[in-house]
Enzyme design. Sequence first.
Site, mmCIF file in Angstrom:
data_model
loop_
_atom_site.group_PDB
_atom_site.id
_atom_site.type_symbol
_atom_site.label_atom_id
_atom_site.label_comp_id
_atom_site.label_asym_id
_atom_site.label_seq_id
_atom_site.Cartn_x
_atom_site.Cartn_y
_atom_site.Cartn_z
ATOM 1 N N GLY A 25 18.562 95.054 46.642
ATOM 2 C CA GLY A 25 18.508 93.671 46.819
ATOM 3 C C GLY A 25 19.330 92.780 45.614
ATOM 4 O O GLY A 25 18.805 91.732 45.355
ATOM 5 N N ASN A 102 13.952 96.015 43.386
ATOM 6 C CA ASN A 102 13.757 94.369 43.589
ATOM 7 C C ASN A 102 13.787 93.828 45.221
ATOM 8 O O ASN A 102 13.135 93.028 45.459
ATOM 9 C CB ASN A 102 14.887 93.825 42.862
ATOM 10 C CG ASN A 102 15.340 92.339 43.370
ATOM 11 O OD1 ASN A 102 14.559 91.493 42.884
ATOM 12 N ND2 ASN A 102 16.299 91.903 44.201
ATOM 13 N N SER A 154 5.039 90.198 42.857
ATOM 14 C CA SER A 154 4.944 88.747 43.059
ATOM 15 C C SER A 154 3.551 88.117 42.549
ATOM 16 O O SER A 154 2.540 88.981 42.798
ATOM 17 C CB SER A 154 5.049 88.341 44.586
ATOM 18 O OG SER A 154 4.601 87.007 44.763
ATOM 19 N N ASN A 161 -2.251 84.393 49.188
ATOM 20 C CA ASN A 161 -1.573 83.185 49.542
ATOM 21 C C ASN A 161 -1.875 83.148 51.056
ATOM 22 O O ASN A 161 -1.680 83.989 51.972
ATOM 23 C CB ASN A 161 -0.201 82.974 49.390
ATOM 24 C CG ASN A 161 0.528 81.946 49.564
ATOM 25 O OD1 ASN A 161 -0.103 80.601 49.185
ATOM 26 N ND2 ASN A 161 1.730 81.632 49.619
ATOM 27 N N TYR A 167 2.796 90.286 52.893
ATOM 28 C CA TYR A 167 3.236 90.173 51.740
ATOM 29 C C TYR A 167 2.274 90.394 50.532
ATOM 30 O O TYR A 167 2.670 91.466 49.695
ATOM 31 C CB TYR A 167 4.081 88.916 51.686
ATOM 32 C CG TYR A 167 4.816 88.748 50.413
ATOM 33 C CD1 TYR A 167 6.000 89.179 50.491
ATOM 34 C CD2 TYR A 167 4.548 87.787 49.594
ATOM 35 C CE1 TYR A 167 7.153 89.086 49.519
ATOM 36 C CE2 TYR A 167 5.292 87.549 48.498
ATOM 37 C CZ TYR A 167 6.568 88.233 48.438
ATOM 38 O OH TYR A 167 7.499 87.873 47.478
ATOM 39 N N ALA A 169 -0.575 92.124 50.481
ATOM 40 C CA ALA A 169 -0.793 93.762 50.393
ATOM 41 C C ALA A 169 0.212 94.497 49.925
ATOM 42 O O ALA A 169 0.185 95.311 49.221
ATOM 43 C CB ALA A 169 -1.399 93.748 51.797
ATOM 44 N N THR A 250 2.099 95.325 34.248
ATOM 45 C CA THR A 250 2.874 94.123 34.879
ATOM 46 C C THR A 250 3.038 92.855 34.212
ATOM 47 O O THR A 250 2.150 92.236 33.475
ATOM 48 C CB THR A 250 1.897 93.516 36.522
ATOM 49 O OG1 THR A 250 1.712 94.917 37.146
ATOM 50 C CG2 THR A 250 2.619 92.532 37.081
HETATM 51 N N1 LIG Z 1 12.023 84.039 45.000
HETATM 52 C C1 LIG Z 1 10.834 84.067 44.685
HETATM 53 O O1 LIG Z 1 10.240 82.816 44.423
HETATM 54 C C2 LIG Z 1 9.906 85.369 44.627
HETATM 55 C C3 LIG Z 1 8.670 85.098 44.120
HETATM 56 C C4 LIG Z 1 7.925 86.282 43.885
HETATM 57 C C5 LIG Z 1 8.662 87.394 44.206
HETATM 58 N N2 LIG Z 1 9.845 87.656 44.774
HETATM 59 C C6 LIG Z 1 10.370 89.081 44.736
HETATM 60 O O2 LIG Z 1 11.507 89.046 44.276
HETATM 61 C C7 LIG Z 1 12.516 89.914 45.215
HETATM 62 C C8 LIG Z 1 13.735 89.259 45.309
HETATM 63 O O3 LIG Z 1 13.401 88.050 46.062
HETATM 64 P P1 LIG Z 1 14.508 86.967 46.256
HETATM 65 O O4 LIG Z 1 13.955 85.757 46.422
HETATM 66 O O5 LIG Z 1 15.636 87.208 45.338
HETATM 67 O O6 LIG Z 1 15.064 87.493 47.933
HETATM 68 P P2 LIG Z 1 16.484 86.985 48.552
HETATM 69 O O7 LIG Z 1 16.983 85.910 47.907
HETATM 70 O O8 LIG Z 1 15.827 86.835 49.959
HETATM 71 O O9 LIG Z 1 17.378 88.304 48.656
HETATM 72 C C9 LIG Z 1 16.684 89.469 49.072
HETATM 73 C C10 LIG Z 1 17.662 90.622 48.644
HETATM 74 O O10 LIG Z 1 17.294 91.850 49.187
HETATM 75 C C11 LIG Z 1 18.275 92.573 50.104
HETATM 76 N N3 LIG Z 1 17.345 93.204 51.131
HETATM 77 C C12 LIG Z 1 16.384 92.519 51.991
HETATM 78 N N4 LIG Z 1 15.970 93.449 52.697
HETATM 79 C C13 LIG Z 1 16.555 94.852 52.298
HETATM 80 C C14 LIG Z 1 16.467 96.172 52.515
HETATM 81 N N5 LIG Z 1 15.656 96.532 53.754
HETATM 82 N N6 LIG Z 1 17.012 97.109 51.879
HETATM 83 C C15 LIG Z 1 17.778 96.618 50.971
HETATM 84 N N7 LIG Z 1 17.907 95.590 50.440
HETATM 85 C C16 LIG Z 1 17.393 94.414 51.192
HETATM 86 C C17 LIG Z 1 18.992 91.059 50.529
HETATM 87 O O11 LIG Z 1 20.295 91.513 50.959
HETATM 88 P P3 LIG Z 1 20.686 91.911 52.711
HETATM 89 O O12 LIG Z 1 19.817 91.096 53.383
HETATM 90 O O13 LIG Z 1 22.161 92.218 52.658
HETATM 91 O O14 LIG Z 1 19.770 93.325 52.521
HETATM 92 C C18 LIG Z 1 19.223 90.519 49.202
HETATM 93 O O15 LIG Z 1 20.105 91.016 48.440
HETATM 94 C C19 LIG Z 1 11.557 90.403 46.209
HETATM 95 O O16 LIG Z 1 10.877 91.475 46.169
HETATM 96 C C20 LIG Z 1 10.551 89.207 46.312
HETATM 97 O O17 LIG Z 1 9.359 89.450 47.179
HETATM 98 C C21 LIG Z 1 10.520 86.360 44.821
#
Ligand SMILES: NC(=O)c1ccc[n+]([C@@H]2O[C@H](COP(=O)([O-])OP(=O)(O)OC[C@H]3O[C@@H](n4cnc5c(N)ncnc54)[C@H](OP(=O)(O)O)[C@@H]3O)[C@@H](O)[C@H]2O)c1
Length: 259
Positions: A25, A102, A154, A161, A167, A169, A250
Amino acid sequence: MSTFEGPATSEGPASFEGKVALVTGGSRGIGRGISQALADSGAEVVVAARGLEGAERTAAEIVESGGKARGISLDIGDDASVEAGVKALVSDYGTIPLLVNNAGITRDNLLLRMKKDEWDHVIGTNLTGIYRMCRAVVPSMVKKRFGRIVNVTSVVGSMGNPGQSNYAASKSGIEGFSRSLARELASRNITVNCVAPGFIETDMTADLGEDTRKKLLDQVPIKRLGTPQDVAAAVSFLLGDGASYITGCTLEVNGGMYM
Ligand SMILES: NC(=O)c1ccc[n+]([C@@H]2O[C@H](COP(=O)([O-])OP(=O)(O)OC[C@H]3O[C@@H](n4cnc5c(N)ncnc54)[C@H](OP(=O)(O)O)[C@@H]3O)[C@@H](O)[C@H]2O)c1
């Protein structure tokens, strides 16, 4: 006189010179921030995402800023894609010493409306995806007697939530998985830790309405949203030599939202 009897350290910022880092990701949001930060510290970064174009775009930005990177297409939700992608990387580099799991997705719905498909998709990507990645990468780490794994979870995994039972889980599942793996692999000089972001400004959170955003901010004592760079700093720390005695933990990066 200090009673501290541990070894003296003079660790500066982490240096990943000569090390390969695989970031799933890595094309957008938090993963993009992590990829850039690791490259800034000398790592050769493999930016992985389903979309090759996005992965290559981020890799090109890194190279433009003086770092080493390449983009690959890899779907953590698909056995064959993970097996083939990791096999090719191990054949190129011998091992992948730094792994950042990630990539993650959401399919929100209240339980009473949640379709089996929404449950399966999130668990199959977020949780089983990390199993797939570790199953594929860890053998080469074991062989080289070195590995650093950071799994992105997360705050929702700890707090829960409404609308995110799937998510939450998946994310608390990853933490239990990581603690078990940390115990299995510690004797091989492989550490496994998690970073649990709070509310971070990315595409995943861009769709939230102003009202929801304000309500969320009210819960954050540091009174701002997090940035991908805030998360990247924690990931870099856990991957670096300064964290070699830390495993199964963590690290919460949430501005005090949950403590
Ligand atoms: N944003 C927040 O506030 C937040 C808070 C807590 C935790 N997180 C966690 O942080 C991580 C990143 O979140 P983000 O907000 O940066 O997400 P994002 O902006 O939606 O980006 C997601 C990334 O993951 C890739 N991706 C999605 N499905 C995939 C798959 N099956 N295989 C490989 N790559 C995949 C996407 O590229 P493609 O679509 O091209 O695959 C993209 O690069 C996640 O695990 C999320 O749960 C985020």
